[in-house]
Write a protein that holds these residues in place. Structure first.
Motif, PDB file in Angstrom:
ATOM      1  N   VAL A   1      21.586  -8.087 -12.663  1.00 41.54           N
ATOM      2  CA  VAL A   1      20.231  -8.444 -13.108  1.00 41.54           C
ATOM      3  C   VAL A   1      20.165  -9.933 -13.421  1.00 41.54           C
ATOM      4  CG1 VAL A   1      18.572  -8.186 -15.006  1.00 41.54           C
ATOM      5  CG2 VAL A   1      19.619  -6.161 -13.984  1.00 41.54           C
ATOM      6  N   MET A   2      21.178 -10.440 -14.082  1.00 42.83           N
ATOM      7  CA  MET A   2      21.168 -11.848 -14.476  1.00 42.83           C
ATOM      8  C   MET A   2      21.399 -12.767 -13.283  1.00 42.83           C
ATOM      9  SD  MET A   2      23.014 -11.241 -18.153  1.00 42.83           S
ATOM     10  CE  MET A   2      22.846  -9.543 -18.730  1.00 42.83           C
ATOM     11  N   PHE A   3      22.213 -12.327 -12.326  1.00 40.12           N
ATOM     12  CA  PHE A   3      22.355 -13.098 -11.094  1.00 40.12           C
ATOM     13  C   PHE A   3      21.015 -13.141 -10.351  1.00 40.12           C
ATOM     14  CE2 PHE A   3      27.020 -11.490 -10.872  1.00 40.12           C
ATOM     15  CZ  PHE A   3      27.379 -12.395 -11.850  1.00 40.12           C
ATOM     16  N   ARG A   4      20.333 -12.023 -10.363  1.00 37.92           N
ATOM     17  CA  ARG A   4      19.034 -11.927  -9.692  1.00 37.92           C
ATOM     18  C   ARG A   4      18.034 -12.915 -10.294  1.00 37.92           C
ATOM     19  NH1 ARG A   4      15.931  -6.127  -8.912  1.00 37.92           N
ATOM     20  NH2 ARG A   4      13.807  -6.869  -8.543  1.00 37.92           N
ATOM     21  N   TYR A   5      18.047 -13.038 -11.618  1.00 36.09           N
ATOM     22  CA  TYR A   5      17.137 -13.990 -12.257  1.00 36.09           C
ATOM     23  C   TYR A   5      17.469 -15.416 -11.834  1.00 36.09           C
ATOM     24  CZ  TYR A   5      15.295 -17.193 -15.699  1.00 36.09           C
ATOM     25  OH  TYR A   5      14.671 -18.268 -16.291  1.00 36.09           O
ATOM     26  N   LEU A   6      18.754 -15.769 -11.829  1.00 35.53           N
ATOM     27  CA  LEU A   6      19.155 -17.135 -11.513  1.00 35.53           C
ATOM     28  C   LEU A   6      18.884 -17.494 -10.056  1.00 35.53           C
ATOM     29  CD1 LEU A   6      22.512 -17.298 -13.509  1.00 35.53           C
ATOM     30  CD2 LEU A   6      20.382 -18.505 -14.047  1.00 35.53           C
ATOM     31  N   CYS A   7      18.800 -16.498  -9.199  1.00 38.92           N
ATOM     32  CA  CYS A   7      18.547 -16.748  -7.775  1.00 38.92           C
ATOM     33  C   CYS A   7      17.054 -16.740  -7.441  1.00 38.92           C
ATOM     34  CB  CYS A   7      19.279 -15.713  -6.919  1.00 38.92           C
ATOM     35  SG  CYS A   7      21.080 -15.916  -6.932  1.00 38.92           S
ATOM     36  N   LYS A   8      16.204 -16.533  -8.441  1.00 37.08           N
ATOM     37  CA  LYS A   8      14.758 -16.527  -8.209  1.00 37.08           C
ATOM     38  C   LYS A   8      14.265 -17.912  -7.817  1.00 37.08           C
ATOM     39  CE  LYS A   8      12.019 -14.673 -11.222  1.00 37.08           C
ATOM     40  NZ  LYS A   8      11.424 -14.280 -12.527  1.00 37.08           N
ATOM     41  N   ASP A   9      13.201 -17.942  -7.031  1.00 39.63           N
ATOM     42  CA  ASP A   9      12.556 -19.212  -6.700  1.00 39.63           C
ATOM     43  C   ASP A   9      12.032 -19.846  -7.980  1.00 39.63           C
ATOM     44  OD1 ASP A   9      13.052 -18.789  -4.034  1.00 39.63           O
ATOM     45  OD2 ASP A   9      11.084 -17.895  -3.632  1.00 39.63           O
ATOM     46  N   GLY A  10      12.208 -21.125  -8.090  1.00 40.96           N
ATOM     47  CA  GLY A  10      11.698 -21.837  -9.259  1.00 40.96           C
ATOM     48  C   GLY A  10      12.701 -21.986 -10.379  1.00 40.96           C
ATOM     49  N   VAL A  11      13.815 -21.247 -10.313  1.00 40.74           N
ATOM     50  CA  VAL A  11      14.858 -21.381 -11.337  1.00 40.74           C
ATOM     51  C   VAL A  11      15.947 -22.294 -10.785  1.00 40.74           C
ATOM     52  CG1 VAL A  11      16.550 -20.187 -12.768  1.00 40.74           C
ATOM     53  CG2 VAL A  11      14.370 -19.088 -12.253  1.00 40.74           C
ATOM     54  N   HIS A  12      15.928 -23.540 -11.201  1.00 40.01           N
ATOM     55  CA  HIS A  12      16.910 -24.521 -10.726  1.00 40.01           C
ATOM     56  C   HIS A  12      17.734 -25.097 -11.880  1.00 40.01           C
ATOM     57  CE1 HIS A  12      14.988 -24.372  -6.799  1.00 40.01           C
ATOM     58  NE2 HIS A  12      13.820 -24.576  -7.398  1.00 40.01           N
ATOM     59  N   VAL A  13      17.081 -25.270 -13.010  1.00 38.17           N
ATOM     60  CA  VAL A  13      17.741 -25.784 -14.212  1.00 38.17           C
ATOM     61  C   VAL A  13      17.438 -24.819 -15.350  1.00 38.17           C
ATOM     62  CG1 VAL A  13      17.826 -27.662 -15.892  1.00 38.17           C
ATOM     63  CG2 VAL A  13      17.618 -28.188 -13.456  1.00 38.17           C
TER      64      VAL A  13
END
Length: 695
Positions: free
Chosen positions: A594-606
């Protein structure tokens, strides 16, 4: 009705292997009642006041002249080391020596314990009253007590207990007072010193207080380290601190902190003492006083501030039954012996002892190894309760079975007995009364945890908590949080036995995901899992091969696998045992994904940790509501922080140097690769097989 039958069938398969397939017996590692004594039984003969006023005649350390509590601060302030640091700071900050020295005195006054025998007796009297009310017994291993009594006479002793409850350090001091062993001085959080009256009693019973956030305060570090080292050098008293640093809110081991460990070992490294003895202490609770607060803290609800008023309001705790607890003093371990061949102490001869010296990489590695070893020894000394085994099985049941129609009691009882056999095969120490019928042991365990489960019409139901009386409708997200509380409480009790199964479980997951029988491929995936989950399951650095071999041996012992030099193949028994072990780790795997999925979302860079925690909690809540996620452990702040720490360690999150918000740049490709490896999209042949290699 059909749904209930289907769910029952699913449950029946979660750990269904016949007794004849198991190779262990119920003897061996089940707690031997004769090895433990019940401290509370002593009170039946002496009474609370008689116990507090008993003759206390410990045999102290005979390696140096006697030293009083008042002598310690003087020795610290007059030490060459502190004088050198004071001179440095005065020069750097353009202050007078007197100003810096006065600041050091204030720090020392705030920090120092003021050990007095009268207050130890007062604490013993108050604790006798409390402990008898909440526990049916406090069991202590006699062999460990005798070894500790001998060790404190021969060298400075460092007590290293695990930290599961606010009662931990009180109970250890109580036990040592009861058995004529010098009462320890204890590293405690500064918050306790702010409690009116209570803080003073704790200080005069041996606690010295440390600020949580020291940061780069050079003077504070110098005063603290010199204070601790002076206690060790003079053998004033055994030193007690939590190598994990904090109280575990998940009831499983935490990654060890190394600051205090460096301080207590430095006198040995510098040759100021001949040896230092480390004593791991395993504290095991049938039921933890703070169980409800632990779950709330994991969901982001701040814990109540420590205060005397709050303590008085918690009197209702005295009306509850918390079963028994066990205090298992481990074998005293000589640092001189442990470090032989691991460290060259001659490097300290190059610099005068009184000057500050940054530890070398070799020293840091040795201290880290010792700290991790102590955590493993704590785990090995823990006693597993029947409820811990039952909680492991309850968490593998579908949520609807627990919250709606309930889980058949006879099925849970049967599986618990099979799991007991598996735990014994894996070398667990069980707190399972041998002279009590098995059904009575399990039903008593369930009754003790009436805040979590209830038995009704032959079925086990999860207690969801009291309904709110408010009129406005509850938001769906609030329902998820409410349901998460008992689930996280169950997870905490499961975590108490997790160390017994975790290495075989890592291998079971490797077998399941890779679909391979090749030993080198399974080892590569095992190392990947071990490295990824290093913050969840504590392993000794550099011992991947040993952990893998241990997993193979344990699975072979219970008949689950056959092994050769090239292959690990699953037996018929393994088809029944391995799914349970896989399911044991599934909440961790799902939560990380779930947490990897959040970090790989568009717009999440920093991202910063402060942003990360609420964001992944919101995502996990949505996935639970949609039915896509079946574990509430993804809502746990400790789990979320462990993921963040793991990704920083694996360098997939890199800190932005110019950021004032402690932000990190996300390497989406690397995070995606870890996610793909974890779910089996990347074959094991492409993984590194070097032990402890970074991903």
């Amino acid at each position: 009705m059909e749904t209930k039958v289907d769910e029952d069938e699913h449950l029946r398969g979660s750990l269904y292997f016949s007794p004849q397939t198991m190779t262990s017996t119920d003897s061996g590692r089940v707690k031997n009642e004769e090895e433990f004594v019940d401290v509370l039984e002593e009170l039946l003969h002496s009474g609370d006041l008689g116990h507090a006023l008993r003759t206390f005649s410990p045999s102290p350390y005979d390696g140096g002249p006697p030293c009083s509590a008042a002598d310690l601060p003087k020795a610290v302030l007059e030490s060459q080391y502190l004088r050198y640091v004071v001179q440095e700071i005065a020069t750097e900050k353009a202050l007078s020596l007197e100003e810096v020295r006065e600041e050091a005195s204030v720090i020392l006054e705030e920090m120092s314990q003021k050990l007095q025998m009268g207050f130890i007796r007062l604490m013993a009297y108050m604790l006798s009253k409390v402990l008898k009310r909440i526990f049916t017994g406090i069991h202590v291993n006699t062999e460990g007590l005798n070894a500790l009594k001998q060790a404190v006479q021969e060298s400075p002793v460092i007590l290293l207990p695990n930290h599961r409850s606010y009662l931990d350090f009180l109970v250890i001091s109580y036990v040592m007072f009861t058995y004529d062993i010098p009462v320890p001085v204890i590293a405690a959080g500064m918050a306790l010193s702010k409690m009116r009256v209570v803080g003073e009693i704790i200080s005069r019973s041996g606690a010295f207080f440390i600020r949580r956030a020291i940061g780069s305060d050079k003077l504070y570090w110098a005063v603290l380290s010199e204070y601790v080292k002076t206690i060790v050098r003079k053998g004033f008293a055994p030193v007690e601190f939590y190598v994990e640093g904090l109280r575990s809110r998940t009831l499983k081991s935490l990654m060890p902190k190394l600051g205090m460990m460096h301080m207590v070992l430095e006198p040995f490294f510098k040759g100021e003492v001949y040896d230092v003895t480390l004593v791991p202490v395993s504290l095991s609770y049938d039921r933890v006083l703070e169980e409800f607060l632990l779950a709330q803290e994991l969901l982001g609800i701040p814990k109540p501030k420590e205060s005397t008023t709050g303590l008085l309001k918690a009197r209702k705790v005295l009306q509850e039954d918390y079963g028994s607890m066990h205090v298992n003093f481990g074998r005293p371990m000589s640092v001189r012996h442990l470090c032989r061949g691991k460290i060259n102490r001659g490097q300290y001869n190059l610099v005068p002892r009184d000057l500050p010296q940054k530890p070398s990489g070799e020293v840091q590695a040795c201290v880290s190894w010792l700290a991790h070893l102590m955590v493993r020894m704590q785990e090995e000394g823990a006693l597993i309760s029947p409820w811990s085994l039952m909680a492991s099985l309850l968490l593998q049941a579908p949520a609807a079975a627990l919250t709606e129609h309930g889980l058949p009691w006879h099925q849970l009882a049967e599986r618990t007995l099979r799991l007991r056999k598996l735990a014994l095969d894996f070398g667990a120490h069980l707190n399972w009364p041998g002279k009590v019928p098995e059904q009575e042991v399990m039903s008593s365990a369930a009754a003790l945890h009436h805040s979590l489960v209830r038995l009704q019409a032959g079925r086990v139901h999860l207690v969801q908590g009291e309904e709110d009386e408010r009129e406005d409708p509850r938001r769906p997200e609030e329902d998820v949080t409410k349901a998460a509380v008992p689930m996280l409480m169950l997870a905490c009790y499961r975590n108490q036995c997790l160390h017994v199964f975790v290495r075989p479980a890592l291998l079971a997951v490797a077998i399941h995901v890779t679909k391979s029988v090749q030993r080198d491929e399974l080892f590569a995936f095992f190392c990947f899992l071990r490295d990824l989950f290093a913050n969840e399951f504590i392993s000794i650095p550099g011992e991947s091969s040993q952990d893998f071999e241990e997993a193979c041996v344990l699975l072979r012992t219970c008949g689950a696998v056959h092994t050769s030099q090239q292959e690990v193949t699953v037996s018929d028994v393994g088809l029944e045992v391995l799914p349970f072990l896989q399911d044991l780790l599934q909440p961790f795997i799902d939560s990380y994904q779930v947490m990897f999925r959040y970090l790989c979302k568009d717009g999440v860079h920093v991202v910063s940790e402060k942003q990360f925690l609420p964001a992944v909690r919101n995502l996990a809540t949505k996935l639970i509501l949609s039915g896509e996620l079946h574990t509430h452990e993804a809502l746990s702040s400790d789990m979320q922080k462990n993921v963040f720490s793991a990704l920083r360690r694996l360098e997939t999150l890199t800190q932005l140097k110019a950021s004032e918000l402690n932000e990190y740049r996300v390497n989406k490709a690397a995070v995606g690769q870890i996610s793909d490896i974890l779910c089996g999209k990347i074959p094991p042949q492409s993984l590194q097989t070097t032990p402890d290699a970074k991903l």
